[in-house]
Scaffold this motif. Structure first.
Motif, mmCIF file in Angstrom:
data_model
loop_
_atom_site.group_PDB
_atom_site.id
_atom_site.type_symbol
_atom_site.label_atom_id
_atom_site.label_comp_id
_atom_site.label_asym_id
_atom_site.label_seq_id
_atom_site.Cartn_x
_atom_site.Cartn_y
_atom_site.Cartn_z
ATOM 1 N N GLU A 185 33.261 54.932 27.187
ATOM 2 C CA GLU A 185 31.980 53.817 27.375
ATOM 3 C C GLU A 185 30.788 54.191 27.217
ATOM 4 O O GLU A 185 29.979 53.311 26.764
ATOM 5 C CB GLU A 185 32.379 52.468 28.290
ATOM 6 C CG GLU A 185 34.201 51.691 27.843
ATOM 7 C CD GLU A 185 33.948 50.489 27.625
ATOM 8 O OE1 GLU A 185 32.936 50.220 26.677
ATOM 9 O OE2 GLU A 185 34.920 50.827 26.661
ATOM 10 N N ASN B 68 29.251 56.822 26.586
ATOM 11 C CA ASN B 68 29.222 57.679 25.545
ATOM 12 C C ASN B 68 29.098 56.624 24.485
ATOM 13 O O ASN B 68 28.520 57.122 23.190
ATOM 14 C CB ASN B 68 30.532 58.762 25.310
ATOM 15 C CG ASN B 68 30.904 60.358 25.727
ATOM 16 O OD1 ASN B 68 29.750 60.199 26.496
ATOM 17 N ND2 ASN B 68 31.525 60.742 26.275
ATOM 18 N N ALA B 69 30.039 55.256 24.241
ATOM 19 C CA ALA B 69 29.852 54.927 23.050
ATOM 20 C C ALA B 69 28.701 53.811 22.875
ATOM 21 O O ALA B 69 28.577 53.729 22.230
ATOM 22 C CB ALA B 69 30.931 53.815 22.744
ATOM 23 N N ALA B 70 27.783 53.997 23.855
ATOM 24 C CA ALA B 70 26.541 52.736 24.037
ATOM 25 C C ALA B 70 25.617 53.613 23.725
ATOM 26 O O ALA B 70 24.980 55.025 23.433
ATOM 27 C CB ALA B 70 26.354 53.120 25.650
ATOM 28 N N GLU B 71 24.578 52.940 23.075
ATOM 29 C CA GLU B 71 23.160 53.684 22.197
ATOM 30 C C GLU B 71 22.746 53.325 22.932
ATOM 31 O O GLU B 71 22.086 53.176 24.133
ATOM 32 C CB GLU B 71 23.650 51.858 21.059
ATOM 33 C CG GLU B 71 23.964 52.162 20.091
ATOM 34 C CD GLU B 71 23.996 51.335 18.912
ATOM 35 O OE1 GLU B 71 22.518 50.799 18.902
ATOM 36 O OE2 GLU B 71 25.072 49.954 18.291
ATOM 37 N N VAL B 72 21.533 54.402 23.092
ATOM 38 C CA VAL B 72 20.333 55.184 24.105
ATOM 39 C C VAL B 72 19.109 54.113 22.794
ATOM 40 O O VAL B 72 18.877 53.438 22.132
ATOM 41 C CB VAL B 72 19.966 56.244 23.439
ATOM 42 C CG1 VAL B 72 18.751 56.154 24.000
ATOM 43 C CG2 VAL B 72 20.911 56.973 23.734
ATOM 44 N N GLU B 73 18.945 53.012 24.307
ATOM 45 C CA GLU B 73 17.715 51.919 23.774
ATOM 46 C C GLU B 73 16.753 52.299 24.427
ATOM 47 O O GLU B 73 16.363 53.561 25.435
ATOM 48 C CB GLU B 73 17.666 50.827 24.907
ATOM 49 C CG GLU B 73 19.924 49.848 24.691
ATOM 50 C CD GLU B 73 19.303 48.746 25.217
ATOM 51 O OE1 GLU B 73 18.760 48.313 25.816
ATOM 52 O OE2 GLU B 73 20.289 48.422 25.115
#
Length: 51
Positions: free
Chosen positions: A9, A11-16
């Motif tokens: 989860e 690793n799948a999150a996008e960097v904001e």
């Protein structure tokens, strides 16, 4: 029921990117902290604590 794998989860999150107001708040917080530290050092130099 399968529990989600936390590592996947994250690793799948996008960097904001930081918002401009967040950058401003970080800058103000760091500046205020450094200014108060300098004031504390100055006061301690001129009025040392005597036990």
């Amino acid at each position: 029921m399968s529990s989600p794998d936390l590592k996947n989860e994250i690793n799948a999150a996008e960097v904001e990117p930081l918002l401009p107001i967040e950058k401003k708040l970080i800058g103000w917080s760091l500046g205020l902290g450094l200014a108060l530290l300098a004031i504390l050092i100055t006061v301690n130099h001129f009025v040392p604590i005597q036990l």
